[in-house]
Design an enzyme around this catalytic site. Structure first.
Site, short mmCIF file in Angstrom:
data_model
loop_
_atom_site.label_atom_id
_atom_site.label_comp_id
_atom_site.label_asym_id
_atom_site.label_seq_id
_atom_site.Cartn_x
_atom_site.Cartn_y
_atom_site.Cartn_z
N HIS A 8 -13.03 -3.91 9.35
CA HIS A 8 -11.67 -4.25 8.97
C HIS A 8 -10.66 -3.13 9.27
O HIS A 8 -10.78 -2.02 8.73
CB HIS A 8 -11.65 -4.57 7.47
CG HIS A 8 -10.35 -5.08 6.95
ND1 HIS A 8 -9.86 -6.32 7.27
CD2 HIS A 8 -9.45 -4.53 6.12
CE1 HIS A 8 -8.72 -6.52 6.64
NE2 HIS A 8 -8.43 -5.43 5.95
N TYR A 66 0.79 -1.22 0.00
CA TYR A 66 0.00 0.00 0.00
C TYR A 66 0.83 1.28 0.00
O TYR A 66 0.31 2.35 0.32
CB TYR A 66 -0.94 0.00 1.21
CG TYR A 66 -1.83 -1.20 1.29
CD1 TYR A 66 -2.63 -1.59 0.22
CD2 TYR A 66 -1.86 -1.99 2.44
CE1 TYR A 66 -3.44 -2.69 0.30
CE2 TYR A 66 -2.69 -3.09 2.53
CZ TYR A 66 -3.47 -3.45 1.45
OH TYR A 66 -4.27 -4.56 1.53
N ASP A 111 -15.35 -7.99 10.72
CA ASP A 111 -14.32 -8.19 9.71
C ASP A 111 -14.47 -9.60 9.15
O ASP A 111 -14.70 -10.56 9.90
CB ASP A 111 -12.93 -8.02 10.33
CG ASP A 111 -11.81 -8.05 9.31
OD1 ASP A 111 -12.11 -8.13 8.09
OD2 ASP A 111 -10.64 -7.99 9.71
N TRP A 158 -10.55 -4.95 -4.11
CA TRP A 158 -9.16 -4.94 -3.66
C TRP A 158 -8.18 -5.19 -4.80
O TRP A 158 -7.17 -4.50 -4.92
CB TRP A 158 -8.93 -5.97 -2.55
CG TRP A 158 -7.56 -5.87 -1.98
CD1 TRP A 158 -7.16 -5.04 -0.96
CD2 TRP A 158 -6.39 -6.57 -2.41
NE1 TRP A 158 -5.81 -5.19 -0.73
CE2 TRP A 158 -5.31 -6.13 -1.60
CE3 TRP A 158 -6.15 -7.52 -3.40
CZ2 TRP A 158 -4.01 -6.62 -1.76
CZ3 TRP A 158 -4.85 -8.02 -3.55
CH2 TRP A 158 -3.80 -7.56 -2.74
N SER A 185 -4.18 -6.20 7.76
CA SER A 185 -4.66 -6.70 6.48
C SER A 185 -3.53 -7.41 5.75
O SER A 185 -2.94 -8.35 6.29
CB SER A 185 -5.26 -5.56 5.65
OG SER A 185 -6.04 -6.06 4.58
N TYR A 186 -3.19 -7.00 4.54
CA TYR A 186 -2.10 -7.66 3.82
C TYR A 186 -0.80 -7.65 4.64
O TYR A 186 -0.13 -8.69 4.76
CB TYR A 186 -1.89 -6.99 2.46
CG TYR A 186 -1.00 -7.75 1.50
CD1 TYR A 186 0.37 -7.88 1.72
CD2 TYR A 186 -1.53 -8.35 0.35
CE1 TYR A 186 1.19 -8.57 0.84
CE2 TYR A 186 -0.71 -9.04 -0.53
CZ TYR A 186 0.65 -9.15 -0.28
OH TYR A 186 1.46 -9.85 -1.15
#
Length: 596
Positions: A308, A57, A273, A174, A126-127
């Site tokens: 999330h 990101y 989430d 996404w 997240s990632y």
């Protein structure tokens, strides 16, 4: 000296107590180099422990850079890294496929630098959270602590498959925005000094063309969706044409039940989430399957009531979707510092006395602590579906009872893929559009549909706390060879507002496991189990516990075309006549974890 620094891809900046060394190119085992910003304290004497954040990101985005700098001010060298094929890093981006090796190689490099104490901690949501799980499986001895947040991917087909159905809105949004293949590469042979200078002037922002998401979600065949919508190339077609159990997924080295780690972990998740079940899974799996007792004892869990990666934004009045869940504030920032200080600096700061499990009970609107998950005192209680065969809509006769019915007619509804039941909130994320928001919303209008079966308790005389994993055991049949069954748990307030609490889905062809696709014989009755994931919710006096059963939840999940064919490649669909049985022979029920 300046030319030498440029040749190394380095420009030093000193913003107060922290010195920034941007775009250090760390070599991986295959020669690809990953751009890493190093934030180093300017006060105190090293060597320092290192905190690593690996992200797709943009490590240098203003918000990310601010967070990295604050961590460095706490006495750490902080490394923010663009993952392979993203922003300033070299190579081709493949969603999480290269993260295990790249994470290992990065930790190895960081731990061996002269300014490093040899201990590396990792963090991110997240990632970046999922990248930590992939790394931890490799047992690098320098990987001394981690804080994986909202990290579903390693345990669930990179977060894109749920109950055999595809997370349509999440995956499309996404991949289009963050998982695409657009990457600015310097021409082969360009000197590092010129590359370093150029990076200072390149805009990393990707401008996406506008898209009508409502129309895009309905494109058939599903596999052609990304090619028919203006936008960058992605792995969309590859993802949606490989179902659960397909050996194609082996390349991602997904988490197996037998996998272990050797890293203490603070697992953080949220009730709204999509990955909360996986967060709970990691906590239990590594608590029993850690490589040593230190690792097993070093597993902790915090679950907030938010959506999330939103847990740090809780306020004195936390609203998730449209539901007010009260004052859900928690000292996350302080907990992160204590966590890293304990494991990386050896500080006796009381962390070991922190409860193993901390979770927020919605409805009671308070934080609770426990020694394990599920929490002690949990009683898994059956709530049976019941009706006179007319449970269609909230105006029907569906009831949720604690005694199995003896002889009752089943409930039937038609599932038409042309008019699927709309998603209204839920455990959504990353959709890229306000047309599919996450969280809790009043489901009353959805419950007016004839293709939604609604079963409710009477108003509760005493409150019931439901905290833990939820599943639905249904007895079903269909006129189709394959169809879906969805289940949604609802908290009905005294004023009639029906807020979604948790939900799940099962694609019927996978009812015998992900490794087999077994079609249905029309009219035959089958037992199925729907994973409704987990929650912590107090149904107060005067509230009703409600469950919705249907066959679609769109666009959160892709539509089953009901033909028994290839849902990704086909565009022809049929209407399915679906039946839910409830009787002594077929006691369809919901299993709720009741805590008293």
């Amino acid at each position: 000296m300046l030319n030498l620094l440029l040749a190394l891809g380095v420009m030093w900046q000193e913003p107060g107590p922290v010195r920034l060394q941007p775009n250090v190119m760390i070599p991986m085992r295959d020669g690809v180099r990953l751009a890493t910003d190093l934030y180093q304290p300017t006060t105190g004497a090293g060597p320092w422990p290192v905190i690593l954040v690996r992200t797709p990101y943009n490590k240098a985005s203003p918000r990310q850079a601010e967070q990295l700098e604050k961590m460095a001010e706490a006495g750490y060298v902080v490394a923010g890294q663009d993952v392979r094929g993203k922003y300033n890093s070299e190579g081709q981006f493949r969603v999480q496929a290269d993260d295990p090796n790249d994470g290992f190689d990065t930790v190895d490099w960081l731990s061996k630098q002269p300014w490093s104490s040899g201990k590396v901690g990792t963090t991110g949501c997240s990632y970046p959270g999922e990248a930590q799980i992939f790394l931890a499986k490799r047992h690098h001895p320098a990987h001394a602590a981690m804080i994986p947040m909202a990290a579903a991917g390693p345990a669930r087909y990179l977060s894109v498959i749920n109950g055999g159905a595809y997370e349509l809105a999440l995956m499309f949004g996404w991949l289009r925005s963050s998982g695409n293949k657009v990457h600015l590469h310097p021409a082969p042979g360009t000197p590092d000094s010129l590359v370093a200078m150029s990076r200072r002037f390149l805009s990393a922002r990707l401008e996406l063309p506008p898209v009508d998401f409502q129309a895009a979600w309905r494109i058939l065949p599903l596999a052609e969706m990304n090619r028919r919508v203006p936008g960058p190339p992605t792995d969309w077609e590859a993802f949606v044409t490989h179902g659960p159990g397909d050996r194609w997924w082996d390349q991602f080295n997904l988490l197996a039940p037998t996998d272990t780690i050797a890293t203490p972990a603070l697992h953080i998740g949220s009730w709204y989430d999509y990955g909360v079940s996986e967060t709970l899974q990691y906590f239990n799996q590594f608590r029993t399957g850690g490589a040593d007792q230190r690792t097993r004892d070093g597993q902790y869990l915090i679950v907030a009531p938010t959506s999330h990666c939103e847990f740090e934004r809780a306020t004195v009045r936390t609203v998730v979707g449209a539901r007010d869940v009260g004052d859900a504030r928690f000292d996350f920032a302080g907990t992160y510092v204590r966590w890293m200080d304990y494991w990386l600096k050896g500080r006796d700061n009381g962390l070991a006395t922190m409860p193993k499990v901390q979770y927020y009970v919605m409805g009671r609107n308070e934080w609770r602590a426990a020694a394990e998950w599920p929490v002690p005192g949990t009683r898994f209680t059956k709530f049976y579906l019941s009706s006179d065969g007319r449970a269609n809509s909230r105006f029907g006769t569906g009831r949720l009872v604690t005694t199995a019915p003896r002889a009752e007619p089943p409930d039937r509804f038609d599932y038409d893929p042309a008019t699927p039941v709309p998603s209204k909130g839920g455990a959504l994320c990353c959709t890229g559009t306000a047309d599919a928001p996450p969280g809790a919303f009043d489901q009353s209008d959805v419950e007016m549909r004839q293709d939604v079966l609604v079963y409710s308790t009477p108003p509760l005389a005493e409150g019931i706390e439901v905290t833990g994993p939820i599943e639905a055991k249904l007895y079903v049949s269909s006129s189709a060879k394959d169809t879906d069954f969805t289940v949604k748990l609802i908290d009905v307030y005294p004023n009639g507002a029906a807020y979604n609490v948790q939900e799940g889905i099962l694609r019927a062809r996978y009812r015998e496991g992900w490794g087999r696709q077994v079609l249905m014989t029309p009219g035959e009755v089958y037992p199925i189990t729907v994973n409704v994931h987990a929650t912590s919710n107090y149904f107060g006096p005067g509230h009703r516990i409600r469950v919705e059963v249907s066959s679609s939840n769109f666009p959160r999940f892709d539509r089953n075309l009901n033909t028994g064919g290839n849902n990704s490649r086909d565009s022809v669909f049929v209407v399915a006549r679906n039946t839910v049985f409830h009787s002594a022979r077929y006691p369809s029920h919901l299993v709720l974890p009741v805590v008293r």
